[in-house]
Enzyme design. Structure first.
Site, PDB file in Angstrom:
ATOM      1  N   TRP A 112      -3.542   0.518  -4.609  1.00  0.00           N
ATOM      2  CA  TRP A 112      -3.652   1.801  -5.299  1.00  0.00           C
ATOM      3  C   TRP A 112      -3.402   2.991  -4.379  1.00  0.00           C
ATOM      4  O   TRP A 112      -2.764   3.971  -4.769  1.00  0.00           O
ATOM      5  CB  TRP A 112      -5.007   1.930  -5.990  1.00  0.00           C
ATOM      6  CG  TRP A 112      -5.122   3.177  -6.825  1.00  0.00           C
ATOM      7  CD1 TRP A 112      -6.081   4.147  -6.734  1.00  0.00           C
ATOM      8  CD2 TRP A 112      -4.253   3.598  -7.892  1.00  0.00           C
ATOM      9  NE1 TRP A 112      -5.868   5.135  -7.661  1.00  0.00           N
ATOM     10  CE2 TRP A 112      -4.737   4.819  -8.387  1.00  0.00           C
ATOM     11  CE3 TRP A 112      -3.100   3.051  -8.470  1.00  0.00           C
ATOM     12  CZ2 TRP A 112      -4.127   5.514  -9.434  1.00  0.00           C
ATOM     13  CZ3 TRP A 112      -2.489   3.741  -9.516  1.00  0.00           C
ATOM     14  CH2 TRP A 112      -2.998   4.955  -9.978  1.00  0.00           C
ATOM     15  N   ASN A 113      -3.896   2.933  -3.134  1.00  0.00           N
ATOM     16  CA  ASN A 113      -3.630   4.042  -2.221  1.00  0.00           C
ATOM     17  C   ASN A 113      -2.131   4.221  -2.018  1.00  0.00           C
ATOM     18  O   ASN A 113      -1.610   5.338  -2.075  1.00  0.00           O
ATOM     19  CB  ASN A 113      -4.314   3.802  -0.868  1.00  0.00           C
ATOM     20  CG  ASN A 113      -5.825   3.881  -0.959  1.00  0.00           C
ATOM     21  OD1 ASN A 113      -6.369   4.577  -1.809  1.00  0.00           O
ATOM     22  ND2 ASN A 113      -6.507   3.161  -0.088  1.00  0.00           N
ATOM     23  N   ASP A 154      -5.858  -5.537  -7.964  1.00  0.00           N
ATOM     24  CA  ASP A 154      -5.369  -4.588  -8.973  1.00  0.00           C
ATOM     25  C   ASP A 154      -3.858  -4.388  -8.944  1.00  0.00           C
ATOM     26  O   ASP A 154      -3.313  -3.623  -9.739  1.00  0.00           O
ATOM     27  CB  ASP A 154      -6.055  -3.228  -8.773  1.00  0.00           C
ATOM     28  CG  ASP A 154      -5.754  -2.612  -7.409  1.00  0.00           C
ATOM     29  OD1 ASP A 154      -5.531  -3.377  -6.452  1.00  0.00           O
ATOM     30  OD2 ASP A 154      -5.769  -1.379  -7.281  1.00  0.00           O
ATOM     31  N   GLN A 155      -3.165  -5.080  -8.040  1.00  0.00           N
ATOM     32  CA  GLN A 155      -1.752  -4.767  -7.785  1.00  0.00           C
ATOM     33  C   GLN A 155      -0.840  -5.061  -8.972  1.00  0.00           C
ATOM     34  O   GLN A 155       0.129  -4.330  -9.209  1.00  0.00           O
ATOM     35  CB  GLN A 155      -1.289  -5.506  -6.529  1.00  0.00           C
ATOM     36  CG  GLN A 155      -1.999  -5.022  -5.276  1.00  0.00           C
ATOM     37  CD  GLN A 155      -1.902  -5.994  -4.112  1.00  0.00           C
ATOM     38  OE1 GLN A 155      -1.088  -6.920  -4.122  1.00  0.00           O
ATOM     39  NE2 GLN A 155      -2.732  -5.795  -3.103  1.00  0.00           N
ATOM     40  N   GLN A 185       1.539   5.879   7.064  1.00  0.00           N
ATOM     41  CA  GLN A 185       2.379   5.677   5.882  1.00  0.00           C
ATOM     42  C   GLN A 185       2.754   6.989   5.195  1.00  0.00           C
ATOM     43  O   GLN A 185       3.898   7.173   4.769  1.00  0.00           O
ATOM     44  CB  GLN A 185       1.654   4.759   4.903  1.00  0.00           C
ATOM     45  CG  GLN A 185       2.457   4.459   3.643  1.00  0.00           C
ATOM     46  CD  GLN A 185       1.936   3.238   2.940  1.00  0.00           C
ATOM     47  OE1 GLN A 185       2.103   2.125   3.413  1.00  0.00           O
ATOM     48  NE2 GLN A 185       1.299   3.432   1.812  1.00  0.00           N
ATOM     49  N   GLU A 214       0.290   7.371  -3.137  1.00  0.00           N
ATOM     50  CA  GLU A 214       1.091   8.063  -2.122  1.00  0.00           C
ATOM     51  C   GLU A 214       2.556   8.148  -2.540  1.00  0.00           C
ATOM     52  O   GLU A 214       3.227   9.150  -2.276  1.00  0.00           O
ATOM     53  CB  GLU A 214       0.938   7.366  -0.771  1.00  0.00           C
ATOM     54  CG  GLU A 214      -0.420   7.618  -0.127  1.00  0.00           C
ATOM     55  CD  GLU A 214      -0.736   6.639   0.992  1.00  0.00           C
ATOM     56  OE1 GLU A 214       0.209   6.138   1.628  1.00  0.00           O
ATOM     57  OE2 GLU A 214      -1.929   6.366   1.223  1.00  0.00           O
ATOM     58  N   HIS A 272       3.271  -3.511  -1.897  1.00  0.00           N
ATOM     59  CA  HIS A 272       2.393  -4.480  -2.556  1.00  0.00           C
ATOM     60  C   HIS A 272       1.675  -3.860  -3.745  1.00  0.00           C
ATOM     61  O   HIS A 272       0.988  -4.557  -4.484  1.00  0.00           O
ATOM     62  CB  HIS A 272       1.373  -5.012  -1.550  1.00  0.00           C
ATOM     63  CG  HIS A 272       0.408  -3.970  -1.048  1.00  0.00           C
ATOM     64  ND1 HIS A 272       0.802  -2.740  -0.592  1.00  0.00           N
ATOM     65  CD2 HIS A 272      -0.947  -3.985  -0.923  1.00  0.00           C
ATOM     66  CE1 HIS A 272      -0.261  -2.044  -0.214  1.00  0.00           C
ATOM     67  NE2 HIS A 272      -1.327  -2.769  -0.409  1.00  0.00           N
ATOM     68  N   HIS A 290     -10.586   1.354   1.435  1.00  0.00           N
ATOM     69  CA  HIS A 290     -11.755   2.101   0.964  1.00  0.00           C
ATOM     70  C   HIS A 290     -11.995   3.329   1.845  1.00  0.00           C
ATOM     71  O   HIS A 290     -12.351   4.401   1.355  1.00  0.00           O
ATOM     72  CB  HIS A 290     -13.005   1.219   1.001  1.00  0.00           C
ATOM     73  CG  HIS A 290     -12.970   0.068   0.049  1.00  0.00           C
ATOM     74  ND1 HIS A 290     -13.931  -0.136  -0.912  1.00  0.00           N
ATOM     75  CD2 HIS A 290     -12.094  -0.961  -0.086  1.00  0.00           C
ATOM     76  CE1 HIS A 290     -13.644  -1.234  -1.603  1.00  0.00           C
ATOM     77  NE2 HIS A 290     -12.535  -1.750  -1.107  1.00  0.00           N
TER      78      HIS A 290
END
EC number: 2.4.1.271
Length: 474
Positions: A364-365, A385-386, A346, A369, A361, A17
């Site tokens: 979303w971030n 959400d994965q 990352q 990316e 995994h 977040h």
């Protein structure tokens, strides 16, 4: 006299977040807007201990979640934590708003990340316009929205059937494995707080007429999903990733600068010594802890691939020492072939020339990316959400392949090797994935350029938010 615009940005105290919230703050600061970022006392103390610098001009405030020395999940129910967060957070948030007003810089707009519906309630009580910063794909919001509007029974009654599928408005047909884990029947009660919190979030939005939802996505990425909820004003303002890799407005901005974890130092030199496009990067984010058996399978899969790899395995928290039984069996072989680090930047890894693919995994971030950096992926989803993100990666954007677990839910080493080879090899599939990854990289950058879709959307939101505050205060 024109009132200085002051955005109070409230973020749930988790790495996934904080990162997009910081990027959103950075964008606003570059537009000349005053920004105060508020998170929990403990999260801010951890951010200050990490080596990253924070955006220039950004001010910080804290709210209490009732656990100012850190929340320890063991022995404390997450529902109890969320209840404490709502109660304590609401009280301290009011104090932040009142203090800002007393100091002559009143909050003119409040923006909050998901899992904090109480922040919108406080904003309404204080007559301040608010907006939700949705840090997952808009597809996931669509699923939650329609799940609570007529689709719940279908999911509950049929999701255990492997042949079953469902189609929500604006989205492709999905199987149970493609849906957010929180709407699926499960014996895992540790996150039982999540679905009621999402329901409360939607109910809070429904109390407003055409509520504004800022989404960390871009128009070209989810065009149909962004139109699927007519009663919400869904505004794509992403990707919220560092400027140097996107719009170039700030070439010095090369990391998120809000790490809750200490970064390793020497992985960059190791990457520099590897051939272009040769390295497999493996990371499962800041929250997920995999079972020992699964870790061993990943280790064997990497060794079987024969490729150099950079694998992030987070160190134990709170100073706990690693036990002998936690140590991977083939550690010596792993250290000969690749490098294992507790944490890294990352985005810097994903933009390194030596990188060939990302075993992720599908948080979303991380997913965004990969798109921004043009990196093909091995999708290894686990929860929340994965699964939805993995579906979009494999079948909609076509930038990766998804692992197939065995009957016990474990992804075996041969399957991991197969997926890595599919992505890394120069066969027809590998070439297609790399080509698509490059295409999305260009589209992501176009969205964030001056007068790109997300750039224009954010400017329009800021303009409108200023009008909203004037209306509320008159």
């Amino acid at each position: 006299m024109v009132q200085q615009r002051h955005v109070l940005l409230i973020t749930y105290p988790a790495q996934g977040h904080i990162n997009p919230a910081l990027q959103f703050a950075q964008r606003l600061l570059r537009m000349g807007i005053q920004v105060t970022l508020a998170t929990s006392v403990y999260a801010l103390s951890r951010m200050k201990k990490s080596s990253g610098s924070t955006p220039k001009g950004l001010t910080f405030a804290t709210f209490s979640d009732g656990y100012d020395d850190g929340f320890r999940p063991k022995g404390v129910d997450h529902t109890e934590y969320m209840s404490s967060l709502a109660k304590q957070g609401s009280n301290t948030l009011r104090n932040v708003i009142n203090t800002s007003a007393d100091q002559g810089c009143p909050v003119t707009c409040l923006v909050y990340t998901l899992l904090l519906p109480w922040a919108a309630t406080v904003a309404r009580e204080c007559h301040i316009p608010s907006a939700l910063l949705w840090i997952q794909p808009v597809a996931v919001m669509d699923i939650y929205y329609y799940y609570f509007r007529g689709y719940e029974d279908d999911v509950k009654n049929n999701s255990n059937d492997p042949t079953w599928s469902i189609q929500f408005p604006g989205l492709p047909s999905m199987k149970a494995k493609d849906l957010p884990s929180f709407i699926l029947p499960s014996s895992d009660n540790i996150y039982s707080f999540a679905l009621p919190t999402f329901k409360k979030q939607l109910e809070t939005l429904d109390e407003e007429e055409r509520p504004k939802v800022l989404v960390n996505t871009f128009d070209a990425l989810e065009p149909q999903a962004l139109k699927a909820i007519e009663s919400y004003n869904l505004i794509a303002i992403g990707p919220l990733t560092p400027s140097a890799f996107l719009d170039g407005k700030d070439p010095s901005e090369t990391s998120f600068s809000g790490d809750l974890f200490q970064k390793s130092k020497d992985y960059k030199e190791w990457l520099n010594s590897r051939p272009a496009g040769s390295v497999v990067y493996v990371s499962f984010g800041s929250l997920l802890t995999l079972p020992k058996q699964q870790m061993e399978e990943i280790a064997r899969g990497l060794l079987k691939s024969g490729r150099p790899f950079l694998w992030v395995i987070r160190a134990k928290e709170n100073g706990e020492e690693e036990k002998e039984e936690d140590r991977l069996i083939c550690m010596e072989e792993l250290e000969e072939q690749g490098m294992i680090v507790p944490w890294c930047s990352q985005i810097e890894v994903l933009t390194h020339p030596s990188l060939g693919c990302f075993v992720t995994h599908c948080g979303w971030n991380s997913t965004l990316e990969t798109l921004v950096c043009g990196v093909p992926v091995v999708a290894f989803p686990h929860w929340t959400d994965q699964g939805t993100n993995a579906k979009l990666i494999e079948d909609v954007w076509e930038t990766g392949v998804r692992v197939v677990p065995n009957e016990d839910g474990t992804v075996e080493s041969d399957e991991i090797k197969r997926c890595i080879e599919t992505v890394m090899d120069d066969g027809e599939k590998g070439v297609e994935l790399k080509r698509n990854a490059k295409k999305w990289k260009e589209l992501a950058r176009e969205a964030m350029q001056e007068d790109g879709s997300s750039d224009k959307n954010l400017k329009a939101f800021v303009e409108d938010a200023g009008k909203g505050y004037q209306a509320e205060s008159n």
